[in-house]
Design a protein around this motif. Structure first.
Motif, PDB file in Angstrom:
ATOM      1  N   PRO A  52      18.256 -62.130 -62.222  1.00 20.55           N
ATOM      2  CA  PRO A  52      17.715 -63.052 -61.214  1.00 20.55           C
ATOM      3  C   PRO A  52      18.171 -64.500 -61.366  1.00 20.55           C
ATOM      4  N   ALA A  53      18.478 -64.920 -62.578  1.00 27.59           N
ATOM      5  CA  ALA A  53      18.866 -66.312 -62.812  1.00 27.59           C
ATOM      6  C   ALA A  53      20.346 -66.513 -62.501  1.00 27.59           C
ATOM      7  N   HIS A  54      20.716 -67.747 -62.132  1.00 30.93           N
ATOM      8  CA  HIS A  54      22.136 -68.083 -62.069  1.00 30.93           C
ATOM      9  C   HIS A  54      22.339 -69.510 -62.541  1.00 30.93           C
ATOM     10  N   LEU A  55      23.577 -69.821 -62.900  1.00 30.28           N
ATOM     11  CA  LEU A  55      23.887 -71.128 -63.480  1.00 30.28           C
ATOM     12  C   LEU A  55      25.147 -71.723 -62.882  1.00 30.28           C
ATOM     13  N   HIS A  56      25.264 -73.036 -63.100  1.00 31.36           N
ATOM     14  CA  HIS A  56      26.524 -73.762 -62.918  1.00 31.36           C
ATOM     15  C   HIS A  56      26.735 -74.602 -64.171  1.00 31.36           C
ATOM     16  N   ILE A  57      27.958 -74.647 -64.638  1.00 35.66           N
ATOM     17  CA  ILE A  57      28.298 -75.468 -65.801  1.00 35.66           C
ATOM     18  C   ILE A  57      29.599 -76.194 -65.512  1.00 35.66           C
ATOM     19  N   ASP A  58      29.637 -77.474 -65.832  1.00 31.05           N
ATOM     20  CA  ASP A  58      30.844 -78.275 -65.649  1.00 31.05           C
ATOM     21  C   ASP A  58      30.976 -79.234 -66.823  1.00 31.05           C
ATOM     22  N   ILE A  59      32.204 -79.346 -67.334  1.00 35.61           N
ATOM     23  CA  ILE A  59      32.485 -80.214 -68.471  1.00 35.61           C
ATOM     24  C   ILE A  59      33.794 -80.963 -68.203  1.00 35.61           C
ATOM     25  N   LEU A  60      33.779 -82.268 -68.403  1.00 32.06           N
ATOM     26  CA  LEU A  60      34.993 -83.059 -68.236  1.00 32.06           C
ATOM     27  C   LEU A  60      36.021 -82.697 -69.303  1.00 32.06           C
ATOM     28  N   PRO A  61      37.299 -82.974 -69.043  1.00 32.93           N
ATOM     29  CA  PRO A  61      38.339 -82.600 -70.013  1.00 32.93           C
ATOM     30  C   PRO A  61      38.085 -83.106 -71.425  1.00 32.93           C
ATOM     31  N   ARG A  62      37.498 -84.287 -71.578  1.00 29.43           N
ATOM     32  CA  ARG A  62      37.309 -84.813 -72.930  1.00 29.43           C
ATOM     33  C   ARG A  62      36.281 -84.014 -73.739  1.00 29.43           C
ATOM     34  N   GLY A  63      35.521 -83.151 -73.066  1.00 27.79           N
ATOM     35  CA  GLY A  63      34.551 -82.336 -73.767  1.00 27.79           C
ATOM     36  C   GLY A  63      34.923 -80.866 -73.861  1.00 27.79           C
ATOM     37  N   GLN A  64      36.076 -80.523 -73.311  1.00 27.25           N
ATOM     38  CA  GLN A  64      36.484 -79.122 -73.294  1.00 27.25           C
ATOM     39  C   GLN A  64      37.159 -78.721 -74.609  1.00 27.25           C
TER      40      GLN A  64
END
Length: 204
Positions: free
Chosen positions: A129-141
């Motif tokens: 039932p749950a869903h997510l979005h995740i985003d990370i800038l290049p300096r944190g990848q």
């Protein structure tokens, strides 16, 4: 030094920036939008408003460099959006703007989505039932931050007794697909746009 902590309202502008700068299959989408807020209005903004307890940010000395946001119940969240989030945006961005101006920008796609979105039941939600979005800038990848954020979220979901989690991965982002496989997701569905991946939260 990167700190992962619960979302605070003052984080929202930074989250909007991260969403835009990772919004083209993980690449910077700034050139694709005349209005820099439209992408995040759709994919970031509503989550910490609807349920701030499932929004977490990663912060370094330069500010917000990543986030993970989620809802524990996708259909309930979509119903909330229909009642509380989309009406104001539909008024602000008339449906007439949801037409392709043929100039390479994608504002019209987000506006069309704002007007087209409706709560949509899906059998998938019974187990995931749950869903997510995740985003990370290049300096944190490539630093372990993605895994750290996902673990923070899944711990919060398990604490609520949520059965499972799903997300969408665009076909243009094979690196993200490999990352999610590596941390315990598997592909449940495949479509022209990409894959739906799932994680059972009761198996560990």
């Amino acid at each position: 030094m990167v700190t992962v902590r619960p979302y605070q309202p003052f984080d929202l502008p930074g989250m909007y920036q991260v969403c835009l700068r990772t919004g083209d299959s993980g690449q910077d989408a700034t050139a694709l939008y005349r209005n820099p807020d439209l992408l995040a209005h759709t994919y970031a903004g509503p989550y910490p408003v609807a349920d701030p307890g499932l929004s977490f940010v990663a912060v370094d000395e330069q500010g917000v460099l990543g986030y993970i946001i989620a809802t524990a119940d996708t259909l309930e969240f979509e119903t909330w959006q229909e009642e509380h989030w989309w009406p104001g945006l539909r008024e602000q961005y008339p449906v007439s703007l949801g037409q392709d101006p043929q100039d390479g920008t994608q504002d019209w796609l987000r506006i069309a989505h704002i007007h087209r979105s409706r709560p949509t039941p899906d059998d998938l939600y019974e187990k995931y039932p749950a869903h997510l979005h995740i985003d990370i800038l290049p300096r944190g990848q490539r630093s372990g931050l993605g895994r750290r954020l996902v673990t923070t979220l899944t711990d919060a979901l398990r604490a609520r007794g949520v059965r499972g989690l799903h997300l969408g991965v665009g076909s243009g982002n094979p690196g993200a697909f490999a990352f999610y496989q590596a941390i315990g997701f598997h592909e449940e569905r495949r479509a022209d746009w990409g894959s739906t991946m799932v994680m059972d939260l009761q198996d560990r």
